[in-house]
Enzyme design. Structure first.
Site, PDB file in Angstrom:
ATOM      1  CD1 TRP A 108      -9.035 -23.040   6.374  1.00 53.50           C
ATOM      2  CD2 TRP A 108      -7.715 -23.320   4.597  1.00 53.50           C
ATOM      3  NE1 TRP A 108      -9.247 -24.314   5.882  1.00 53.50           N
ATOM      4  CE2 TRP A 108      -8.453 -24.506   4.785  1.00 53.50           C
ATOM      5  CE3 TRP A 108      -6.824 -23.263   3.524  1.00 53.50           C
ATOM      6  CZ2 TRP A 108      -8.324 -25.626   3.959  1.00 53.50           C
ATOM      7  CZ3 TRP A 108      -6.691 -24.370   2.692  1.00 53.50           C
ATOM      8  CH2 TRP A 108      -7.429 -25.541   2.915  1.00 53.50           C
TER       9      TRP A 108
ATOM     10  CE1 TYR B 157     -11.523 -20.582   5.893  1.00 51.69           C
ATOM     11  CE2 TYR B 157     -10.358 -18.550   6.363  1.00 51.69           C
ATOM     12  CZ  TYR B 157     -10.921 -19.432   5.454  1.00 51.69           C
ATOM     13  OH  TYR B 157     -10.856 -19.147   4.102  1.00 51.69           O
TER      14      TYR B 157
ATOM     15  CD  GLN C 126     -11.391 -15.456  -0.288  1.00 52.42           C
ATOM     16  OE1 GLN C 126     -11.087 -16.359   0.463  1.00 52.42           O
ATOM     17  NE2 GLN C 126     -11.659 -14.244   0.147  1.00 52.42           N
TER      18      GLN C 126
ATOM     19  CB  SER D 267      -4.677 -22.169  -2.253  1.00 53.77           C
ATOM     20  OG  SER D 267      -5.133 -22.652  -1.019  1.00 53.77           O
TER      21      SER D 267
ATOM     22  CG  LEU E 182       2.694 -20.552  -1.824  1.00 51.33           C
ATOM     23  CD1 LEU E 182       3.628 -20.521  -0.615  1.00 51.33           C
ATOM     24  CD2 LEU E 182       3.474 -20.238  -3.097  1.00 51.33           C
TER      25      LEU E 182
ATOM     26  N   GLY F 170      -0.911 -17.395   2.759  1.00 52.55           N
ATOM     27  CA  GLY F 170      -1.011 -18.220   3.968  1.00 52.55           C
ATOM     28  C   GLY F 170       0.393 -18.387   4.502  1.00 52.55           C
TER      29      GLY F 170
ATOM     30  CD  GLU G 187      10.677 -18.454   0.865  1.00 50.44           C
ATOM     31  OE1 GLU G 187      10.868 -18.989   1.982  1.00 50.44           O
ATOM     32  OE2 GLU G 187      10.600 -19.099  -0.192  1.00 50.44           O
TER      33      GLU G 187
HETATM   34  P1  NDP Z   1      -1.066 -21.235   0.308  1.00 48.63           P
HETATM   35  O1  NDP Z   1      -1.454 -22.101  -0.818  1.00 48.63           O
HETATM   36  O2  NDP Z   1      -0.065 -20.183   0.036  1.00 48.63           O
HETATM   37  O3  NDP Z   1      -0.569 -22.181   1.489  1.00 48.63           O
HETATM   38  C1  NDP Z   1      -0.065 -21.609   2.662  1.00 48.63           C
HETATM   39  C2  NDP Z   1       0.739 -22.625   3.446  1.00 48.63           C
HETATM   40  O4  NDP Z   1       1.892 -23.046   2.709  1.00 48.63           O
HETATM   41  C3  NDP Z   1       1.287 -22.024   4.723  1.00 48.63           C
HETATM   42  O5  NDP Z   1       0.351 -22.002   5.757  1.00 48.63           O
HETATM   43  C4  NDP Z   1       2.493 -22.911   4.982  1.00 48.63           C
HETATM   44  O6  NDP Z   1       1.999 -24.126   5.518  1.00 48.63           O
HETATM   45  C5  NDP Z   1       3.008 -23.143   3.575  1.00 48.63           C
HETATM   46  N1  NDP Z   1       3.950 -22.100   3.167  1.00 48.63           N
HETATM   47  C6  NDP Z   1       3.685 -20.787   2.900  1.00 48.63           C
HETATM   48  N2  NDP Z   1       4.793 -20.136   2.551  1.00 48.63           N
HETATM   49  C7  NDP Z   1       5.798 -21.018   2.598  1.00 48.63           C
HETATM   50  C8  NDP Z   1       7.179 -20.920   2.335  1.00 48.63           C
HETATM   51  N3  NDP Z   1       7.726 -19.772   1.939  1.00 48.63           N
HETATM   52  N4  NDP Z   1       7.935 -22.041   2.463  1.00 48.63           N
HETATM   53  C9  NDP Z   1       7.379 -23.208   2.846  1.00 48.63           C
HETATM   54  N5  NDP Z   1       6.063 -23.373   3.121  1.00 48.63           N
HETATM   55  C10 NDP Z   1       5.273 -22.277   2.976  1.00 48.63           C
HETATM   56  O7  NDP Z   1      -2.319 -20.464   0.906  1.00 48.63           O
HETATM   57  P2  NDP Z   1      -3.584 -21.001   1.766  1.00 48.63           P
HETATM   58  O8  NDP Z   1      -4.050 -22.312   1.268  1.00 48.63           O
HETATM   59  O9  NDP Z   1      -3.240 -20.876   3.204  1.00 48.63           O
HETATM   60  O10 NDP Z   1      -4.659 -19.901   1.369  1.00 48.63           O
HETATM   61  C11 NDP Z   1      -4.423 -18.518   1.688  1.00 48.63           C
HETATM   62  C12 NDP Z   1      -5.667 -17.918   2.294  1.00 48.63           C
HETATM   63  O11 NDP Z   1      -6.730 -17.944   1.351  1.00 48.63           O
HETATM   64  C13 NDP Z   1      -6.241 -18.649   3.518  1.00 48.63           C
HETATM   65  O12 NDP Z   1      -5.554 -18.333   4.691  1.00 48.63           O
HETATM   66  C14 NDP Z   1      -7.664 -18.146   3.524  1.00 48.63           C
HETATM   67  O13 NDP Z   1      -7.723 -16.866   4.090  1.00 48.63           O
HETATM   68  C15 NDP Z   1      -7.967 -18.071   2.024  1.00 48.63           C
HETATM   69  N6  NDP Z   1      -8.672 -19.292   1.558  1.00 48.63           N
HETATM   70  C16 NDP Z   1      -9.950 -19.149   1.068  1.00 48.63           C
HETATM   71  C17 NDP Z   1     -10.659 -20.240   0.646  1.00 48.63           C
HETATM   72  C18 NDP Z   1     -12.044 -20.073   0.129  1.00 48.63           C
HETATM   73  O14 NDP Z   1     -12.746 -21.067  -0.068  1.00 48.63           O
HETATM   74  N7  NDP Z   1     -12.512 -18.870  -0.081  1.00 48.63           N
HETATM   75  C19 NDP Z   1     -10.104 -21.609   0.692  1.00 48.63           C
HETATM   76  C20 NDP Z   1      -8.746 -21.643   1.197  1.00 48.63           C
HETATM   77  C21 NDP Z   1      -8.070 -20.529   1.584  1.00 48.63           C
HETATM   78  P3  NDP Z   1       2.798 -25.054   6.569  1.00 48.63           P
HETATM   79  O15 NDP Z   1       3.893 -24.262   7.178  1.00 48.63           O
HETATM   80  O16 NDP Z   1       1.783 -25.508   7.539  1.00 48.63           O
HETATM   81  O17 NDP Z   1       3.278 -26.209   5.740  1.00 48.63           O
END
Ligand code: NDP
Length: 332
Positions: free
Chosen positions: A21, A54, A178, A208, A210, A288, A297
């Protein structure tokens, strides 16, 4: 990498998985996505999550190209997609039979795949009879377009109803859900779904970890350039998740939680992801990452799980002050 059974099924998925996503499609092209997915695969991740919505389908297109380029054995992968939001027309949203079947055909075409392993109803659809949705998901499975079906952000009552309808009609019930699961959103995974883990064999692939990056503590002094909340097309997300009163409170709590991570010799993302992994009802934590260094990390969170002893957990609880409570026992 450890592999966990997806609920009470025979399928094993990596306890950390790779989500697409925003990152795949909006922040990375085929080459960037290839680097991230290869890093994930080489680290033992077998589950790659996607959805038709997405990047308006672009994420599935890119993932399909990466899978072709990488040439991994298909049976080594668990690929998912999610159906609900397919476009703007009157039949392009929801979980009608037409929507589910047409949406799945289109997703598979974009990903250049004959089938996905997991298919999710991305949200509940209050307008479609649940029996229509259950039958359509069974049709997807019987036609070989997916192996297992599940839900995303459905209430326990909605999941129970779908299971009941399936059983009454000798159909396959939903296997997995999920939900969002992180320090700030706990009620469903820790309390509401509790009876379902035993009763229906529910597995969870949680999203999510984080809180969209807030749990990296990088938003404490504003919005870094290039970060998720700086993206113009995701202003709605920033309004809802960062600039809202709840978002501001999360940023403050992240700063406090970071001190606990520091004391444990971890980074805050590692602490937050390890905390999700510690819950045995979580089948896989979907990560993500927009950059390889983030993925590197975050993957280390696995090693951090044993460090989360009672002392650290109670320090975390003190800051969060949101431990879900069960039904009150009025006899006491
Ligand atoms: P997170 O809450 O972990 O956020 C991920 C984002 O945080 C990254 O893209 C990056 O964003 C930032 N990040 C990650 N690691 C670090 C780090 N070590 N240091 C600093 N910044 C960091 O997860 P997502 O919200 O992306 O959700 C994960 C997955 O879950 C999605 O990809 C999707 O597949 C699924 N999902 C499913 C949903 C549903 O309705 N079923 C809804 C949402 C997600 P950046 O670098 O841009 O700041």
């Amino acid at each position: 990498m450890e592999y966990r059974f997806l609920g009470k099924s025979g399928l094993k998925i990596s306890e950390l998985s790779f989500g697409t996503w925003i990152t795949v499609g909006d922040q990375t092209d085929v080459e960037g996505a290839f680097q991230l997915m290869k890093q994930a695969f080489d680290s033992g991740i077998n589950f790659f999550d996607n959805a038709e919505v997405y990047s308006k389908g672009n994420s599935e297109i890119i993932m399909g190209k990466v899978l072709k380029k990488a040439g991994w054995k298909r049976s080594d992968l668990v690929i998912s997609t999610k159906i609900f939001w397919g476009g703007e027309g009157p039949n392009d949203r929801g979980l009608s039979r037409k929507r589910i079947i047409e949406g799945t055909y289109a997703s598979l075409k974009r990903m250049q795949q004959d089938y996905v392993d997991l298919i999710f109803c991305h949200r509940p659809d209050i307008h479609t009879p649940v029996e229509e949705t259950v039958r359509a998901m069974n049709q997807i499975i019987s036609q070989g377009m997916a192996f297992y079906w599940g839900t995303s952000e459905w209430s326990a009552a909605q999941i129970k109803e779908a299971c009941h309808v399936a059983r009454a009609n000798n159909l396959i019930p939903p296997l997995m859900e999920q939900p969002e699961y992180n320090f700030f959103r706990r009620q469903r995974v820790e309390m509401e779904y509790l009876p379902l883990y035993e009763e229906t064999g529910l597995g969870t692939t949680t999203w999510s970890p984080l809180a969209s990056g807030i749990l990296s503590n990088k938003y404490v002094e504003g919005i870094p350039e290039g970060s998720r909340f700086s993206l113009k097309q995701y202003k709605w997300l920033r309004d809802k998740r960062l600039d809202s009163p709840e978002g501001k409170e999360k940023v403050l709590k992240a700063a406090k939680l970071k001190k606990i991570a520091d004391q444990a010799g971890l980074t805050l993302p590692q602490l937050a992801i390890a905390w999700c992994l510690k819950n045995p009802h979580v089948s896989s934590v979907i990560l993500g990452a927009s950059k390889p260094c983030q993925l590197k990390e975050n993957l280390k969170a696995r090693e951090a799980v044993p460090l989360l002893d009672d002392t650290i957990i109670s320090k975390i609880e003190e800051i969060l002050a949101n431990k879900p409570e069960g039904e009150k026992d009025w006899r006491i």
